[in-house]
Design a protein around this motif. Structure first.
Motif, short mmCIF file in Angstrom:
data_model
loop_
_atom_site.label_atom_id
_atom_site.label_comp_id
_atom_site.label_asym_id
_atom_site.label_seq_id
_atom_site.Cartn_x
_atom_site.Cartn_y
_atom_site.Cartn_z
N ALA A 30 0.83 -1.20 0.00
CA ALA A 30 0.00 0.00 0.00
C ALA A 30 0.86 1.25 0.00
O ALA A 30 0.57 2.22 -0.71
CB ALA A 30 -0.94 0.00 1.20
N ALA A 31 1.94 1.25 0.79
CA ALA A 31 2.82 2.42 0.85
C ALA A 31 3.48 2.68 -0.50
O ALA A 31 3.68 3.83 -0.89
CB ALA A 31 3.88 2.22 1.94
N ARG A 32 3.80 1.61 -1.21
CA ARG A 32 4.43 1.78 -2.52
C ARG A 32 3.47 2.47 -3.50
O ARG A 32 3.88 3.35 -4.27
CB ARG A 32 4.83 0.41 -3.07
N VAL A 33 2.20 2.10 -3.45
CA VAL A 33 1.21 2.73 -4.30
C VAL A 33 1.03 4.20 -3.92
O VAL A 33 1.00 5.10 -4.78
CB VAL A 33 -0.14 1.98 -4.20
N LEU A 34 0.91 4.47 -2.62
CA LEU A 34 0.71 5.84 -2.16
C LEU A 34 1.92 6.72 -2.47
O LEU A 34 1.76 7.91 -2.78
CB LEU A 34 0.42 5.84 -0.65
N HIS A 166 1.47 -3.90 -7.77
CA HIS A 166 0.20 -4.45 -7.31
C HIS A 166 -0.24 -3.81 -5.99
O HIS A 166 0.58 -3.56 -5.10
CB HIS A 166 0.31 -5.97 -7.11
N THR A 167 -1.53 -3.56 -5.88
CA THR A 167 -2.10 -3.18 -4.60
C THR A 167 -2.17 -4.42 -3.71
O THR A 167 -2.08 -5.55 -4.21
CB THR A 167 -3.52 -2.61 -4.77
N THR A 223 -2.72 9.36 2.62
CA THR A 223 -1.26 9.32 2.54
C THR A 223 -0.70 8.16 3.35
O THR A 223 -1.45 7.41 4.01
CB THR A 223 -0.66 10.63 3.06
N THR A 224 0.61 8.01 3.33
CA THR A 224 1.25 6.95 4.11
C THR A 224 1.05 7.18 5.61
O THR A 224 1.02 6.22 6.38
CB THR A 224 2.76 6.87 3.80
N SER A 225 0.93 8.44 6.04
CA SER A 225 0.64 8.71 7.46
C SER A 225 -0.74 8.20 7.83
O SER A 225 -0.93 7.60 8.90
CB SER A 225 0.73 10.22 7.74
#
Length: 251
Positions: A30-34, A166-167, A223-225
């Motif tokens: 998920a962080a990679r996508v964001l 990928h998500t 966001t990642t936060s």
């Protein structure tokens, strides 16, 4: 009875569903996508010649030819659509959405699958500026047409500058193309009154042209936060339920 149930505290016809996180790499994926949404990859800002594409399929768009003409909305009257219809077939709409440029590329296919999805990839990757781009990141979910490393290898083998990301499993909500599909659903598909599939295709193309001429990028705010806060809440929820389960008396 209806009025009595409406006033009561128990409303058995209402419910909320949930799904548990079962992807062990949920946070990392998920962080990679964001990060890509924020134009960053592996901690390094993307260059001007890097692009981010969000892609997926909208399956089974039916051509429902209503048995009586649809009545347009009027003063103090909603649109009226006849309930009975003749089936005119169904098609799949595959779309790739350049999320930083607000540009959509769509294809109508008889069905979804590896070949139709690769047709979409080819359609985009042979078009400028993507054909000569340094990198084109393709954000996809875990659908069968583009699942896992095999799908990533397939796209990179055909187009070396295409990188599939990928998500997490069950996290299609992270994929911005789903927002575009919601626009298509509201502006094109509903209330689903088409004479045949040719009319469906024409409406989808017209919507795509109109969208590309007027749209602005979505204002993505998660966001990642926010992701870290979400994961912390899920951890607390899991810990609380484990404590409740261990506190229950055994029989």
């Amino acid at each position: 009875m209806r009025r009595w149930l409406k006033q009561d505290a128990l409303k058995p016809w209402q419910y909320r569903s949930w799904i548990s996180v079962r992807d062990p790499a949920f946070r990392r994926k998920a962080a990679r996508v964001l990060d890509l949404y924020a134009r960053t990859f592996d901690g390094i800002p993307l260059g001007e010649n890097d692009y981010v594409i969000s892609a997926d399929e909208k399956t089974s768009i039916q051509a429902c030819c209503r048995c009586h003409p649809t009545l347009a909305p009027g003063q103090a009257r909603a649109m009226r659509v006849n309930h009975e219809y003749d089936r005119g077939g169904a098609l799949a709409y595959l779309a790739a959405y350049d999320l930083h440029r607000a540009r959509a590329f769509g294809r109508c296919e008889p069905k979804t699958g590896i070949r139709p999805f690769m047709n979409l990839v080819t359609h985009v990757m042979t078009t400028e500026p993507y054909a000569s781009a340094r990198r084109v990141f393709w954000i996809v979910d875990d659908g069968s047409s583009h699942r896992g490393q095999k799908a990533a290898n397939r796209s990179t083998s055909a187009f070396p500058n295409a990188l599939m990301v990928h998500t997490p499993v069950h996290a299609s909500w992270l994929n911005q193309v789903e927002i575009y599909f919601s626009v298509v659903q509201r502006k094109v598909v509903s209330p689903n009154d088409f004479t045949d599939l040719a009319q469906v295709r024409d409406r989808l193309r017209a919507c795509e042209d109109r969208y590309n001429a007027t749209a602005q990028p979505f204002q993505w705010r998660f966001t990642t936060s926010d992701l870290d806060d979400l994961m912390a809440r899920l951890d607390r929820h899991t810990a609380d339920h484990q404590e409740e389960s261990s506190a229950q008396p055994t029989t």
